[in-house]
Design a protein around this motif. Structure first.
Motif, PDB file in Angstrom:
ATOM      1  N   MET A  68      25.555  83.692  -7.518  1.00 18.12           N
ATOM      2  CA  MET A  68      25.145  82.856  -6.392  1.00 18.12           C
ATOM      3  C   MET A  68      26.348  82.118  -5.827  1.00 18.12           C
ATOM      4  O   MET A  68      27.217  81.659  -6.570  1.00 18.12           O
ATOM      5  CB  MET A  68      24.122  81.821  -6.860  1.00 18.12           C
ATOM      6  CG  MET A  68      22.689  82.246  -6.634  1.00 18.12           C
ATOM      7  SD  MET A  68      21.536  81.197  -7.516  1.00 18.12           S
ATOM      8  CE  MET A  68      21.507  79.767  -6.477  1.00 18.12           C
ATOM      9  N   CYS A  69      26.376  81.975  -4.530  1.00 17.18           N
ATOM     10  CA  CYS A  69      27.435  81.216  -3.875  1.00 17.18           C
ATOM     11  C   CYS A  69      27.347  79.756  -4.319  1.00 17.18           C
ATOM     12  O   CYS A  69      26.275  79.150  -4.262  1.00 17.18           O
ATOM     13  CB  CYS A  69      27.293  81.318  -2.359  1.00 17.18           C
ATOM     14  SG  CYS A  69      28.456  80.261  -1.475  1.00 17.18           S
ATOM     15  N   GLU A  70      28.483  79.223  -4.763  1.00 16.01           N
ATOM     16  CA  GLU A  70      28.521  77.853  -5.253  1.00 16.01           C
ATOM     17  C   GLU A  70      28.157  76.852  -4.155  1.00 16.01           C
ATOM     18  O   GLU A  70      27.572  75.810  -4.429  1.00 16.01           O
ATOM     19  CB  GLU A  70      29.932  77.556  -5.791  1.00 16.01           C
ATOM     20  CG  GLU A  70      30.112  76.189  -6.384  1.00 16.01           C
ATOM     21  CD  GLU A  70      29.396  76.019  -7.709  1.00 16.01           C
ATOM     22  OE1 GLU A  70      28.983  77.028  -8.302  1.00 16.01           O
ATOM     23  OE2 GLU A  70      29.240  74.856  -8.131  1.00 16.01           O
ATOM     24  N   HIS A  71      28.469  77.200  -2.928  1.00 19.97           N
ATOM     25  CA  HIS A  71      28.254  76.250  -1.830  1.00 19.97           C
ATOM     26  C   HIS A  71      26.864  76.349  -1.214  1.00 19.97           C
ATOM     27  O   HIS A  71      26.173  75.353  -1.069  1.00 19.97           O
ATOM     28  CB  HIS A  71      29.317  76.458  -0.747  1.00 19.97           C
ATOM     29  CG  HIS A  71      29.162  75.498   0.401  1.00 19.97           C
ATOM     30  ND1 HIS A  71      29.361  74.143   0.260  1.00 19.97           N
ATOM     31  CD2 HIS A  71      28.794  75.693   1.690  1.00 19.97           C
ATOM     32  CE1 HIS A  71      29.131  73.550   1.424  1.00 19.97           C
ATOM     33  NE2 HIS A  71      28.789  74.466   2.303  1.00 19.97           N
ATOM     34  N   CYS A  72      26.433  77.558  -0.838  1.00 19.83           N
ATOM     35  CA  CYS A  72      25.174  77.680  -0.094  1.00 19.83           C
ATOM     36  C   CYS A  72      24.037  78.315  -0.901  1.00 19.83           C
ATOM     37  O   CYS A  72      22.896  78.324  -0.453  1.00 19.83           O
ATOM     38  CB  CYS A  72      25.388  78.461   1.206  1.00 19.83           C
ATOM     39  SG  CYS A  72      25.709  80.210   0.951  1.00 19.83           S
ATOM     40  N   GLY A  73      24.342  78.831  -2.087  1.00 25.61           N
ATOM     41  CA  GLY A  73      23.282  79.370  -2.935  1.00 25.61           C
ATOM     42  C   GLY A  73      22.850  80.786  -2.598  1.00 25.61           C
ATOM     43  O   GLY A  73      21.932  81.324  -3.212  1.00 25.61           O
ATOM     44  N   TYR A  88      31.834  82.523  -4.335  1.00 27.15           N
ATOM     45  CA  TYR A  88      31.506  82.088  -2.982  1.00 27.15           C
ATOM     46  C   TYR A  88      31.184  83.314  -2.153  1.00 27.15           C
ATOM     47  O   TYR A  88      31.791  84.370  -2.332  1.00 27.15           O
ATOM     48  CB  TYR A  88      32.689  81.333  -2.358  1.00 27.15           C
ATOM     49  CG  TYR A  88      33.115  80.149  -3.186  1.00 27.15           C
ATOM     50  CD1 TYR A  88      32.417  78.948  -3.113  1.00 27.15           C
ATOM     51  CD2 TYR A  88      34.185  80.253  -4.072  1.00 27.15           C
ATOM     52  CE1 TYR A  88      32.796  77.861  -3.899  1.00 27.15           C
ATOM     53  CE2 TYR A  88      34.567  79.176  -4.859  1.00 27.15           C
ATOM     54  CZ  TYR A  88      33.868  77.984  -4.762  1.00 27.15           C
ATOM     55  OH  TYR A  88      34.235  76.933  -5.552  1.00 27.15           O
ATOM     56  N   CYS A  89      30.242  83.162  -1.214  1.00 26.09           N
ATOM     57  CA  CYS A  89      29.830  84.320  -0.422  1.00 26.09           C
ATOM     58  C   CYS A  89      30.833  84.624   0.676  1.00 26.09           C
ATOM     59  O   CYS A  89      30.927  85.753   1.143  1.00 26.09           O
ATOM     60  CB  CYS A  89      28.436  84.096   0.164  1.00 26.09           C
ATOM     61  SG  CYS A  89      28.362  82.820   1.436  1.00 26.09           S
ATOM     62  N   CYS A  90      31.577  83.615   1.095  1.00 28.93           N
ATOM     63  CA  CYS A  90      32.526  83.829   2.183  1.00 28.93           C
ATOM     64  C   CYS A  90      33.609  82.757   2.145  1.00 28.93           C
ATOM     65  O   CYS A  90      33.493  81.764   1.422  1.00 28.93           O
ATOM     66  CB  CYS A  90      31.806  83.790   3.541  1.00 28.93           C
ATOM     67  SG  CYS A  90      31.040  82.189   3.858  1.00 28.93           S
ATOM     68  N   HIS A  92      34.382  80.636   4.370  1.00 26.59           N
ATOM     69  CA  HIS A  92      33.871  79.362   4.889  1.00 26.59           C
ATOM     70  C   HIS A  92      33.310  78.491   3.761  1.00 26.59           C
ATOM     71  O   HIS A  92      33.638  77.318   3.646  1.00 26.59           O
ATOM     72  CB  HIS A  92      32.788  79.651   5.936  1.00 26.59           C
ATOM     73  CG  HIS A  92      32.007  78.435   6.323  1.00 26.59           C
ATOM     74  ND1 HIS A  92      32.447  77.536   7.267  1.00 26.59           N
ATOM     75  CD2 HIS A  92      30.822  77.961   5.877  1.00 26.59           C
ATOM     76  CE1 HIS A  92      31.563  76.566   7.390  1.00 26.59           C
ATOM     77  NE2 HIS A  92      30.569  76.794   6.562  1.00 26.59           N
ATOM     78  N   CYS A  93      32.473  79.085   2.918  1.00 27.14           N
ATOM     79  CA  CYS A  93      31.856  78.335   1.812  1.00 27.14           C
ATOM     80  C   CYS A  93      32.914  77.873   0.813  1.00 27.14           C
ATOM     81  O   CYS A  93      32.852  76.760   0.299  1.00 27.14           O
ATOM     82  CB  CYS A  93      30.806  79.181   1.114  1.00 27.14           C
ATOM     83  SG  CYS A  93      29.265  79.293   2.043  1.00 27.14           S
ATOM     84  N   ALA A  94      33.884  78.743   0.540  1.00 24.40           N
ATOM     85  CA  ALA A  94      34.945  78.383  -0.404  1.00 24.40           C
ATOM     86  C   ALA A  94      35.726  77.184   0.123  1.00 24.40           C
ATOM     87  O   ALA A  94      36.009  76.231  -0.609  1.00 24.40           O
ATOM     88  CB  ALA A  94      35.872  79.575  -0.612  1.00 24.40           C
TER      89      ALA A  94
END
Ligand SMILES: [Zn+2]
Ligand SMILES: [Zn+2]
Length: 106
Positions: A68-73, A88-90, A92-94
């Motif tokens: 799961m992305c740490e930022h947006c899930g 992270y998914c991308c 931006h989230c990182a």
């Protein structure tokens, strides 16, 4: 109650049916999905870290195994970003999590 004429316990129809089901399972035709418990003859296995997991659909496999992305899930299904075991998914989230020295692993 006299039990004369009845078959021995091990040969009762219920027991035989159960045995037949177990044999069919061992034949490898049916497999049970780890996520939803569905018995499906087209189930597949995903090996992760040397451990095999059985699923009836990609959706169930993603639900169980995708990071799961740490930022947006968001479930990371494609090429995600990883930093010290955190995903992270991308980009931006990182960046939103303060991780800047990453590049997409494409
Ligand atoms: Zn499933
Ligand atoms: Zn994200």
């Amino acid at each position: 109650m006299e039990k004369i004429g009845q078959p021995p316990t091990s040969a009762r129809p219920r027991t035989l049916l159960k045995l037949a089901n177990e044999v069919r399972r061992e034949g490898g035709k049916m497999a049970t999905c780890e996520t939803c418990g569905n018995d499906y003859d087209k189930a597949f296995q995903v090996v992760m870290n040397g451990q095999a997991h059985t699923f009836d659909s990609f959706e169930c496999a993603i639900h169980a195994l995708a990071p799961m992305c740490e930022h947006c899930g968001t479930r990371i299904v494609g090429h995600g970003l990883e930093k010290d075991g955190t995903y992270y998914c991308c980009d931006h989230c990182a960046q939103k999590e303060g991780v800047t020295d990453l590049r997409d692993r494409l």
